[in-house]
Design an enzyme around this catalytic site. Structure first.
Site, PDB file in Angstrom:
ATOM      1  N   SER A 142      29.594 -11.235  62.973  1.00  0.00           N
ATOM      2  CA  SER A 142      29.017 -12.421  63.605  1.00  0.00           C
ATOM      3  C   SER A 142      29.811 -12.705  64.863  1.00  0.00           C
ATOM      4  CB  SER A 142      29.150 -13.613  62.651  1.00  0.00           C
ATOM      5  OG  SER A 142      28.951 -14.832  63.336  1.00  0.00           O
ATOM      6  N   TYR A 155      33.275 -18.991  56.543  1.00  0.00           N
ATOM      7  CA  TYR A 155      32.459 -17.976  57.228  1.00  0.00           C
ATOM      8  C   TYR A 155      33.276 -17.252  58.296  1.00  0.00           C
ATOM      9  CZ  TYR A 155      28.184 -16.180  59.494  1.00  0.00           C
ATOM     10  OH  TYR A 155      27.206 -15.380  60.035  1.00  0.00           O
TER      11      TYR A 155
END
Ligand code: NAD
Length: 260
Positions: A142, A155
């Site tokens: 990401s 995350y």
């Protein structure tokens, strides 16, 4: 050869295949002629679309936060297709909460799904890739593998760790014909992001369109969310013979976010 199509009887294992990027990956790899080993908590709604080559598709339901489910997935795939040539570690989820109150169970589940499962699956497919002298592993990281945002500590930490796994495996796989790369997207139009847009719209008291343009695309040089097909195209390239020298790289698809 410049083809992005599968070699005869190559199998791609795609995790998180029921939704978003994973669902697009499954469709893209099916159309390119691959055999598919698909994994998710949920059964993909589109499986009926693959009826024309149903023998080439195997879906295994499971929870990748469990080591036993990771192992069973690879065992069932190997029984069905004999080898797994490609692994795309894509399953993931988001949880938005300030660090001070971030629940430790959520932190542990995030690391289990987005870091430990990719590690365990890499270990499990490695021996047969090594034996064949050919393998492709793509980790869906990401933009939060590169930079942080507030309220996304689990995350961001898991996705940063995934880069360490990618680089180490790339170095060890280089002499074995196994390439390992990460793709680091900014916001892709999937349920994971659509849920965040809806929540932010309520929190900020503005429309979803305004959240998209003023919040999510604030740091973007381009003017729209990324489409899942943009990710699938790059994965397909990284899994081709033409990408045999591309390894240990982080491929940002981030609308220019990290250029500033
Ligand atoms: P999504 O929510 O649409 O799909 C994620 C899939 O992973 C779901 O089908 C879900 O059931 C599955 N999954 C989650 N936990 C699982 C578990 N324990 N076991 C098995 N399957 C599990 O999300 P998406 O946007 O398609 O995300 C796919 C990947 O891309 C994720 O790793 C995500 O972090 C990454 N990513 C997404 C974006 C984005 O903007 N959408 C940006 C960067 C990275």
């Amino acid at each position: 050869m410049h083809s992005l199509r599968a070699r005869p009887k190559q199998t791609a294992l795609i995790t998180g295949a029921a939704s978003g990027i994973g669902a697009d990956l499954a469709k893209t790899f099916f159309e390119a002629g691959y055999q598919l080993l698909l994994a998710d908590l949920d059964t993909p709604a589109y499986l009926a679309d693959f009826e024309s080559r149903a023998q080439d598709v195997c879906f295994v339901q499971g929870d990748l936060s469990r080591a036993a489910d990771c192992q069973e997935l690879v065992e069932r795939g190997t029984q069905r297709f004999s080898t797994i040539d490609i692994l795309v570690n894509n399953a993931g989820f988001q949880h938005v909460c300030a660090l001070e109150g971030f629940p430790v169970e959520v932190w542990q589940r995030m690391l289990a799904v987005m870091l430990t499962a990719p590690f365990l699956l890499t270990q499990a497919v490695w021996p047969s890739m090594k034996q064949k002298g050919w393998g492709r592993i793509v980790n869906i990281g990401s933009i939060h593998s590169q930079v942080a945002s507030p309220n996304k500590v689990g995350y961001t930490s898991a996705k940063h760790g995934l880069i360490g796994l990618t680089k180490t495996a790339a170095l060890e796989g280089g002499s074995l014909g196994i390439t390992v790369n990460a793709i680091c997207p900014a916001y892709v139009r999937t349920p994971l992001v659509e849920k965040q847009i809806a929540t932010q719209a309520v929190t900020l008291g503005i429309s979803q369109e305004a959240v998209e343009s003023k919040v999510f695309l604030k740091s973007a040089a381009t003017g729209s969310l990324i489409e899942p097909s943009e990710i699938s195209s790059l994965v397909l390239y990284l899994c081709s013979d033409n990408a045999k020298s591309v390894t240990g790289a982080n491929w940002n698809i981030d609308c220019g976010w990290t250029a500033q």
